[in-house]
Design a protein around this motif. Structure first.
Motif, PDB file in Angstrom:
ATOM      1  N   VAL A  13      -1.725   8.020  -6.586  1.00 26.95           N
ATOM      2  CA  VAL A  13      -1.805   6.788  -5.826  1.00 26.95           C
ATOM      3  C   VAL A  13      -0.520   6.603  -5.015  1.00 26.95           C
ATOM      4  CG1 VAL A  13      -0.863   5.311  -7.663  1.00 26.95           C
ATOM      5  CG2 VAL A  13      -2.456   4.347  -6.046  1.00 26.95           C
ATOM      6  N   ILE A  14      -0.638   6.034  -3.825  1.00 25.50           N
ATOM      7  CA  ILE A  14       0.528   5.676  -3.008  1.00 25.50           C
ATOM      8  C   ILE A  14       0.615   4.160  -3.040  1.00 25.50           C
ATOM      9  CG2 ILE A  14       1.489   5.653  -0.653  1.00 25.50           C
ATOM     10  CD1 ILE A  14       1.466   8.476  -1.471  1.00 25.50           C
ATOM     11  N   ALA A  15       1.780   3.625  -3.421  1.00 27.58           N
ATOM     12  CA  ALA A  15       1.919   2.172  -3.505  1.00 27.58           C
ATOM     13  C   ALA A  15       3.396   1.785  -3.540  1.00 27.58           C
ATOM     14  CB  ALA A  15       1.221   1.637  -4.755  1.00 27.58           C
ATOM     15  N   GLU A  23       0.806  -1.214   0.000  1.00 24.22           N
ATOM     16  CA  GLU A  23       0.000   0.000   0.000  1.00 24.22           C
ATOM     17  C   GLU A  23       0.850   1.281   0.000  1.00 24.22           C
ATOM     18  OE1 GLU A  23      -3.010  -0.443  -0.945  1.00 24.22           O
ATOM     19  OE2 GLU A  23      -3.831   1.545  -0.659  1.00 24.22           O
ATOM     20  N   SER A  24       2.183   1.153   0.146  1.00 26.14           N
ATOM     21  CA  SER A  24       3.081   2.303  -0.025  1.00 26.14           C
ATOM     22  C   SER A  24       4.497   1.787  -0.248  1.00 26.14           C
ATOM     23  CB  SER A  24       3.060   3.224   1.207  1.00 26.14           C
ATOM     24  OG  SER A  24       3.695   2.590   2.304  1.00 26.14           O
ATOM     25  N   GLY A  25       5.365   2.675  -0.729  1.00 25.75           N
ATOM     26  CA  GLY A  25       6.774   2.313  -0.857  1.00 25.75           C
ATOM     27  C   GLY A  25       7.360   2.001   0.519  1.00 25.75           C
ATOM     28  N   MET A  26       6.991   2.799   1.522  1.00 19.85           N
ATOM     29  CA  MET A  26       7.501   2.562   2.878  1.00 19.85           C
ATOM     30  C   MET A  26       7.033   1.217   3.416  1.00 19.85           C
ATOM     31  SD  MET A  26       9.747   4.621   3.803  1.00 19.85           S
ATOM     32  CE  MET A  26       9.957   3.749   5.347  1.00 19.85           C
ATOM     33  N   ALA A  27       5.820   0.785   3.057  1.00 16.29           N
ATOM     34  CA  ALA A  27       5.340  -0.535   3.494  1.00 16.29           C
ATOM     35  C   ALA A  27       6.208  -1.621   2.863  1.00 16.29           C
ATOM     36  CB  ALA A  27       3.880  -0.729   3.100  1.00 16.29           C
ATOM     37  N   ASN A  71      15.077   0.908  -6.284  1.00 20.34           N
ATOM     38  CA  ASN A  71      15.217   1.282  -7.701  1.00 20.34           C
ATOM     39  C   ASN A  71      14.161   2.297  -8.137  1.00 20.34           C
ATOM     40  OD1 ASN A  71      16.657   0.877 -10.152  1.00 20.34           O
ATOM     41  ND2 ASN A  71      15.101  -0.546 -10.914  1.00 20.34           N
ATOM     42  N   THR A  72      13.581   3.012  -7.166  1.00 19.08           N
ATOM     43  CA  THR A  72      12.489   3.953  -7.443  1.00 19.08           C
ATOM     44  C   THR A  72      12.854   4.992  -8.498  1.00 19.08           C
ATOM     45  OG1 THR A  72      11.651   3.702  -5.206  1.00 19.08           O
ATOM     46  CG2 THR A  72      11.006   5.702  -6.374  1.00 19.08           C
ATOM     47  N   TYR A  73      14.087   5.518  -8.426  1.00 17.65           N
ATOM     48  CA  TYR A  73      14.498   6.604  -9.304  1.00 17.65           C
ATOM     49  C   TYR A  73      14.639   6.172 -10.762  1.00 17.65           C
ATOM     50  CZ  TYR A  73      15.793  11.064  -7.138  1.00 17.65           C
ATOM     51  OH  TYR A  73      15.780  12.320  -6.610  1.00 17.65           O
ATOM     52  N   ILE A 130      20.897  -0.478  -0.535  1.00 16.42           N
ATOM     53  CA  ILE A 130      21.370   0.720  -1.230  1.00 16.42           C
ATOM     54  C   ILE A 130      20.258   1.386  -2.041  1.00 16.42           C
ATOM     55  CG2 ILE A 130      23.756  -0.086  -1.370  1.00 16.42           C
ATOM     56  CD1 ILE A 130      23.297  -0.698  -4.344  1.00 16.42           C
ATOM     57  N   GLU A 131      20.485   2.681  -2.270  1.00 16.81           N
ATOM     58  CA  GLU A 131      19.582   3.469  -3.105  1.00 16.81           C
ATOM     59  C   GLU A 131      20.464   4.147  -4.144  1.00 16.81           C
ATOM     60  OE1 GLU A 131      16.851   5.738  -0.629  1.00 16.81           O
ATOM     61  OE2 GLU A 131      16.843   7.253  -2.205  1.00 16.81           O
ATOM     62  N   THR A 132      20.281   3.785  -5.393  1.00 13.70           N
ATOM     63  CA  THR A 132      21.106   4.385  -6.445  1.00 13.70           C
ATOM     64  C   THR A 132      20.278   4.624  -7.691  1.00 13.70           C
ATOM     65  OG1 THR A 132      23.093   4.142  -7.836  1.00 13.70           O
ATOM     66  CG2 THR A 132      22.005   2.095  -7.185  1.00 13.70           C
TER      67      THR A 132
HETATM   68  C1  LIG Z   1       9.014   8.132  -2.337  1.00 16.75           C
HETATM   69  C2  LIG Z   1      10.124   7.200  -2.068  1.00 16.75           C
HETATM   70  C3  LIG Z   1      10.004   6.183  -1.113  1.00 16.75           C
HETATM   71  C4  LIG Z   1       8.767   6.022  -0.248  1.00 16.75           C
HETATM   72  O1  LIG Z   1       7.664   5.647  -0.968  1.00 16.75           O
HETATM   73  P1  LIG Z   1       6.118   5.969  -0.540  1.00 16.75           P
HETATM   74  O2  LIG Z   1       5.351   5.396  -1.666  1.00 16.75           O
HETATM   75  O3  LIG Z   1       6.006   7.443  -0.395  1.00 16.75           O
HETATM   76  O4  LIG Z   1       5.883   5.264   0.764  1.00 16.75           O
HETATM   77  C5  LIG Z   1      11.069   5.324  -0.965  1.00 16.75           C
HETATM   78  N1  LIG Z   1      12.211   5.448  -1.687  1.00 16.75           N
HETATM   79  C6  LIG Z   1      12.362   6.427  -2.596  1.00 16.75           C
HETATM   80  C7  LIG Z   1      13.647   6.525  -3.365  1.00 16.75           C
HETATM   81  C8  LIG Z   1      11.332   7.335  -2.817  1.00 16.75           C
HETATM   82  O5  LIG Z   1      11.499   8.318  -3.716  1.00 16.75           O
END
Ligand SMILES: *Cc1c(COP(=O)(O)O)cnc(C)c1O
Length: 415
Positions: free
Chosen positions: A238-240, A95-99, A206-208, A170-172
């Motif tokens: 939407v948040i996911a 339900e969110s990225g944080m979840a 890998n969000t970016y 990691i976040e890259t």
């Molecule tokens: C926005 C974001 C999150 C968190 O995601 P939500 O959907 O807001 O919970 C995590 N990592 C990165 C890199 C983000 O940009």
């Protein structure tokens, strides 16, 4: 036609969905239901045996639907479609990225374990690691985005918990400066610290860049995480979140999800399926627009420097990492405006087409001031070390006509 051979974008409209199971509807309906009716008691028993892992799946046996916290057609089809981009065995949506992030960390970390993580990382992730995991006795140690392999090994060994290393997170590229971390190097470190009975898991947010511009599993990542709020959702409505990996690791994550109960709703899953149909189109356009914007900023007299993956110095270490692991230059452009907070705020307040908001990856262009907004919670000294100064402005480039985006930036500089 073997559907695995088709490109993912060709499969986003149909993969995993059988119209004959839904009255012939061309689109997967929203299965807005909490529970599912068993054909008979034997079937219910069989489904639960599989759900609780009481026995192995029989040949050709399929897991059936039980209850929407465990499984639901919208979630399952969405998950199958998401696996195609990263070529993963399985996926879990949240339900969110944080979840997705917190559930993954909780699934693989126990008291006494060591978590090595890259710095800077997303604010919510940073908070969860520093203030929640430590409460449960997890040892944590950060490393800087530009650290060498030797210095990272030294950091692990000097932490005093090297034997207990359980995960590298990691976040890259790092937000907001696009600093790249070598995924393959992190994979080598994770292998070095793995033993026969304990695998060190390499997790990449890998969000970016994903799921189009970077596939971390190709460089050895075990798990790939997404805030699907960003490019995957792509419409700022939407948040996911999502996690992808091999079947064994995903079983652990889906097990934890069942008990935390933070799976996506059928409605959110349906919205994300709709978004996936245009994912490639949107991201291609955003990448082309970002290039136009970044190149315009590069030579502008009100700009001190840009932070953009298409502007890495030829021959630099960052350019070498880019060549190895990135498939595109992305849709995010940051830059230092000449001056400080006052000039940055004047610029942001004068924008008209580009909206002043945090978040990223949506169809509309957004701009923000990391030092006072997304990164306000970080210690000022730490912030400056990562180039997050008062001069820094971050733009998430959308799908508008590039001339209009650049015209908006021009009038805001002039204002
Ligand atoms: C926005 C974001 C999150 C968190 O995601 P939500 O959907 O807001 O919970 C995590 N990592 C990165 C890199 C983000 O940009």
């Amino acid at each position: 036609m073997n559907s695995k051979k088709l490109h993912p974008e060709s499969l986003m409209m149909s993969y995993g969905y059988k119209p004959e199971l839904s009255e012939g509807a061309i689109k997967c309906p929203i299965f807005q239901t909490s529970t599912f009716v068993f054909k008979n008691a034997q079937e219910g028993k069989a489904f639960f045996e599989l759900a609780y892992g009481l026995r192995d799946k029989g040949e050709n046996e399929e897991m059936g639907l039980i209850y929407s916290r465990l499984n639901n057609p919208d979630l399952e089809i969405l998950e199958q479609r998401l696996t195609l981009w990263d070529k993963a065995d399985d996926c879990a949506v949240f339900e969110s990225g944080m979840a997705a992030i917190s559930t993954t960390l909780l699934a693989f970390l126990s008291p006494g374990d060591l978590l090595l993580y890259s710095n800077p990382t997303y604010g919510g992730t940073d908070h969860f690691i520093k203030h929640v995991l430590t409460k449960f006795g997890v040892h944590i140690v950060p490393f800087d985005a530009n650290a060498s392999k030797e210095s990272i090994q030294k950091t692990i060994n000097e932490s005093g918990h090297g034997d207990a290393l359980a995960m590298i997170y990691i976040e890259t590229p790092a937000n907001p400066t696009n600093a790249l971390i070598d995924i393959e190097m992190c994979h080598e470190i994770s292998k070095e610290y793995s033993t026969d009975d304990k695998k060190v898991i390499l997790t990449v947010d890998n969000t970016y860049m994903g799921p189009i511009w970077q596939h971390p599993m190709d460089q050895g990542a075990d798990l790939v995480l997404y805030s699907a709020t960003k490019y995957i959702g792509g419409h700022s409505d939407v948040i996911a979140g999502a996690v992808l990996g091999n079947s064994t690791d995903m079983a652990a994550i889906k097990g934890m999800r069942t008990f935390l109960g933070n799976q996506t709703s059928p409605n959110t899953a349906w919205l994300l399926m709709r978004s996936l149909e245009t994912l490639k189109l949107r991201m291609d356009k955003q990448e082309a627009n970002a290039k136009a914007v970044a190149d315009f900023l590069l030579n502008h007299d009100k700009v001190e420097r840009t932070y953009y993956l298409g502007h890495l110095a030829e021959g630099s270490a960052q350019a070498a990492i880019f060549k190895k692991q990135c498939l595109g230059t992305g849709g995010m452009v940051s830059f230092d405006i000449k001056g400080g907070e006052k000039e940055a705020f004047q610029f942001l307040n004068a924008l008209k087409l580009i909206k002043l908001a945090v978040s990223l990856g949506g169809t509309e262009s957004l701009a923000e001031h990391p030092a006072s907004m997304t990164h306000a919670g970080i210690d000022p000294e730490e912030r400056l070390k990562h180039s997050v100064s008062d001069q820094l402005v971050r733009i998430s480039v959308g799908v508008e006509h590039p001339d209009d985006i650049i015209a908006d930036i021009t009038q805001a500089f002039n204002a």
